[in-house]
Design an enzyme around this catalytic site. Structure first.
Site, short mmCIF file in Angstrom:
data_model
loop_
_atom_site.label_atom_id
_atom_site.label_comp_id
_atom_site.label_asym_id
_atom_site.label_seq_id
_atom_site.Cartn_x
_atom_site.Cartn_y
_atom_site.Cartn_z
CB CYS A 2 31.71 2.59 44.01
SG CYS A 2 29.35 1.79 43.72
NE ARG A 27 37.15 2.39 44.43
CZ ARG A 27 37.45 3.04 45.66
NH1 ARG A 27 39.56 2.46 45.84
NH2 ARG A 27 37.12 3.55 46.55
CD1 TRP A 74 30.75 -4.01 47.05
CD2 TRP A 74 30.19 -2.53 48.29
NE1 TRP A 74 30.16 -4.88 48.03
CE2 TRP A 74 30.31 -4.11 48.71
CE3 TRP A 74 29.19 -1.88 48.63
CZ2 TRP A 74 29.22 -4.06 50.03
CZ3 TRP A 74 29.22 -1.58 50.16
CH2 TRP A 74 29.33 -2.88 50.98
CG ASN A 98 32.93 5.74 45.57
OD1 ASN A 98 32.24 4.88 46.34
ND2 ASN A 98 34.13 5.69 45.90
N GLY A 99 30.21 6.42 46.73
CA GLY A 99 29.55 7.89 48.01
C GLY A 99 28.42 7.68 48.45
CD GLU A 482 44.90 -12.40 56.43
OE1 GLU A 482 44.05 -12.09 57.29
OE2 GLU A 482 45.07 -12.13 55.41
CE LYS A 486 42.98 -12.81 53.02
NZ LYS A 486 43.56 -11.64 53.65
CD GLU A 489 39.36 -11.77 51.70
OE1 GLU A 489 38.20 -10.45 52.27
OE2 GLU A 489 40.10 -12.09 52.57
CG HIS A 505 37.86 -22.25 77.61
ND1 HIS A 505 37.33 -22.34 79.21
CD2 HIS A 505 39.17 -21.78 77.78
CE1 HIS A 505 38.60 -22.04 79.48
NE2 HIS A 505 39.84 -21.99 78.34
CE LYS A 604 42.97 -5.02 47.60
NZ LYS A 604 43.29 -5.81 48.11
C1 AGP Z 1 41.29 -9.20 53.10
O1 AGP Z 1 41.42 -9.76 52.62
C2 AGP Z 1 39.77 -7.83 52.96
N1 AGP Z 1 39.22 -7.60 52.06
C3 AGP Z 1 39.47 -7.08 53.90
O2 AGP Z 1 39.70 -7.42 55.30
C4 AGP Z 1 40.63 -5.76 53.79
O3 AGP Z 1 41.82 -6.14 54.44
C5 AGP Z 1 39.95 -4.32 55.23
O4 AGP Z 1 38.52 -4.11 53.94
C6 AGP Z 1 40.65 -2.84 55.20
O5 AGP Z 1 41.13 -2.99 53.96
P1 AGP Z 1 42.86 -1.82 53.87
O6 AGP Z 1 43.70 -2.57 54.78
O7 AGP Z 1 42.17 -1.12 52.59
O8 AGP Z 1 42.02 -0.40 54.99
#
Ligand code: AGP
Length: 609
Positions: A2, A27, A74, A98-99, A482, A486, A489, A505, A604
């Site tokens: 949020c 956010r 969110w 937010n929280g 990674e 990507k 997501e 395995h 984010k």
């Molecule tokens: C990465 O593309 C993601 N959006 C997510 O995994 C992110 O890296 C993770 O939430 C950690 O966030 P931060 O680096 O702000 O702690």
């Protein structure tokens, strides 16, 4: 999760709020809303869905007031809907939050018994009712907020308006980020810096427990005890343009292409070529502590965790100190064995990730020293750690982390170099070689970016694949993870990252002629073994996309597609390998027409557990 904004001043309030929410939409984007004054009354406009839906709802409507609050959501408590969208208003009090309020159910029962009627499923709505309850009892706005906050358990960043008082905007923070922007005759609040950058670069970063009272003339901040405190404003040197798309179709693409610049900014002033050492002046490590370090813990989530996994290889290679890389949400629940002579390094773009923050607190509680690697200045991690090293990636708006990952890898490289030099495990000459190569990296990244058209063609070719495997070994294995993250997501294609040696395995059972397998096959000491893995895939008719060293004809002959990666040290290769994997995910997503910058269900910064 949020985002909240607030404004008090002479500008067109609704416009400032909507523009601010656009820069905070990363956010959360389940619903959006604003509360502004018009003819002395608080008007609320809120709508399920992205901000554009709210803009459509508002249309040409104008409001005459000079104070307002806004929210992009969110969803945690209550599904995305118009009713659950913020702001929430009870009596004279409108709130954005937010929280998470942990004791909202018990408070709701008490308030209901006093006649309050609730219209949403959110935890937030109780805040407006609770404050309104105390306003009705005759307390001033500020007193009512303070008393209400004493009764609330949980985390919050709040923006609060009071009908009947157009000279009052109250902000409060506990465990959720909140900044105050200091303009000339105008003030702003926001969950993050970017929404305020077009107006001012002077900020107050609120601390936990603080409450701020903003009018058009001044800002007063009170600490948890209720005493007024004087806060030193800080100047942020990000420019508003850094938070614009700059002609790119998506923020993510822009941020991928910004990586060479981000790396240059991150290493600037941090290299001593003469001494063959890194200069990390921001970390005034006591050399005697460095010599005593028993173990290093690298803790992070998501993409930042993948940086931690690379960091483990770098630190163990350069410093010969055992390193544990762990996920924030796992670390603290296993009663970690950590103490005085251990160093905990948390890695986070936002510096607000709840699980990473909790890990830092746990480690500090057990006596470890804590270092934070963060991108966001004055974030919670940065402030709570004993030391902080900032990645200078600039604001990252796309939900998928790209440039911040590259800069995290650079900082981990510098940290490993610094400790290795301090411990005498790396000689000055070795340090010089590492630095010389690091300085070439931005140029090599530029080279890599030139392959974007080729990567786009590969993305088109495999667009209909339902599953991908990513294989890598050693220091390249985290990059396989990674790459897979990507793809998942942003394009919603299922992908798994595996250490190449593990394929036999289990995952080998998945391979058929439909299955693309991305193999990280650059030359290093496990190269031959990776070639064998490619043979195993080809024997089962899998499709191989290889990332190989320049002019590696042997690999090129065996595979379906090959992308050549410029030559550098194996310890720096992960930075280059990441780029085509980011581009592959990006183009797959773009061709599929997904919302690249705001993928479904994500936010984010994940400020809830
Ligand atoms: C990465 O593309 C993601 N959006 C997510 O995994 C992110 O890296 C993770 O939430 C950690 O966030 P931060 O680096 O702000 O702690």
């Amino acid at each position: 999760m949020c985002g909240i904004v607030g404004y008090i001043g002479p500008r067109e309030t609704a416009k400032v709020l909507i523009d601010g929410l656009k820069r905070l939409e990363y956010r959360g984007y389940d619903s959006a809303g604003i509360a502004v004054f018009h003819r002395g009354k608080i008007e609320i406009r809120r709508k399920e869905g992205k901000l554009t839906k709210l803009e459509e709802l508002i249309g040409g409507e104008t409001f005459d007031g000079n104070v307002g609050i806004g929210h992009t959501r969110w969803a945690t408590h209550g599904r995305p809907s118009d009713e659950n969208a913020h702001p929430h208003k009870a009596g004279k009090v409108a709130v954005v939050h937010n929280g998470i309020i942990e004791n909202y159910l018990s408070l709701k029962e008490i308030l209901k018994s006093k006649g309050h009627v609730f219209t949403s499923e959110t935890d937030t709505e109780i805040i407006s009712h609770l404050i309104d309850e105390f306003v009705q009892e005759g307390y001033s706005s500020l007193e009512a907020v303070k008393i209400a906050l004493e009764k609330i358990k949980g985390s919050y960043a709040l923006g609060i308006l009071f009908e009947g008082d157009e000279e009052c905007l109250i902000a409060a923070r506990k465990e959720s980020p909140l900044v105050i922007g200091l303009g000339k005759g105008e003030y702003f609040i926001a969950s993050d810096v970017p929404p305020i950058l077009p107006y001012t670069r002077d900020f107050i970063f609120m601390e936990d427990g603080e409450v701020a009272l903003l009018s058009s003339k001044e800002v007063k901040v009170f600490d948890a005890k209720g005493d007024e405190v004087s806060k030193e404003p800080k100047r942020v040197n990000w420019s508003p343009l850094m938070a614009e798309k700059g002609g790119y179709k998506h923020f993510m693409l822009k941020e991928i292409f910004e990586q060479p610049r981000a790396v240059i900014d991150t290493i600037r002033g941090r290299l001593s070529e003469e001494k063959g050492d890194a200069v990390l002046e921001d970390v005034d490590f006591d050399p005697t502590f460095l010599k005593k370090i028993r173990r290093i813990f690298l803790i992070a989530c998501g993409t930042s965790y993948h940086a931690a996994l690379v960091g483990k290889f770098l630190i163990e290679e350069f410093c010969r100190i055992p390193v544990e890389a762990d996920i924030g949400s796992e670390f603290r629940y296993r009663d970690p064995i950590i103490g005085e002579n251990d160093l905990l390094v948390t890695i986070s773009q936002s510096g607000e990730t709840a699980d990473t923050l909790a890990a830092l607190r746990e480690a500090k509680r057990k006596g470890a020293k804590a270092l934070a690697i963060c991108n966001v200045v004055e974030s919670s991690l940065a402030r709570e750690a004993d030391h902080v090293i900032y990645t200078h990636a600039g604001p990252e708006i796309g939900v998928a982390s790209t440039k911040t990952f590259a800069t995290q890898l650079v900082i981990l490289f510098l940290l490993a170099l610094r400790i290795g030099r301090e411990l005498g495990l790396l000689s000055k000459e070795e340090g010089k070689v590492l630095i010389e190569e690091l300085v070439r990296v931005p140029h090599l990244m530029e080279e890599m970016l030139k392959a974007s058209n080729q990567v786009a063609k590969i993305a088109r070719k495999y667009l209909h694949a339902r599953d991908f495997l990513y294989l890598g070994r050693g220091i390249n294995y985290p990059i396989a993870l990674e790459g897979a993250l990507k793809l998942k997501e942003i394009s919603y294609v299922h992908a798994e990252g595996y250490p190449a040696g593990e394929m036999k395995h289990g995952p080998i059972a998945l391979i058929d002629r439909e299955m693309p397998i991305v193999v990280l096959a650059t030359k290093n000491d496990v190269y031959e073994k990776v070639i064998s893995n490619i043979e195993e895939v080809k024997a089962r008719e899998g499709k191989v996309i290889a990332l190989a060293s320049p002019s590696d004809r042997e690999v090129a002959k065996k595979v379906d597609d090959v992308i050549f990666i410029p030559e550098t040290l194996p310890s720096l290769t992960p930075i280059l390998l990441t780029i085509p994997l980011q581009l592959l995910a990006y183009y797959m997503a773009d061709f599929k027409g997904t919302d690249v910058d705001q993928p479904r269900n994500l936010a984010k910064s994940v400020t809830v557990e």
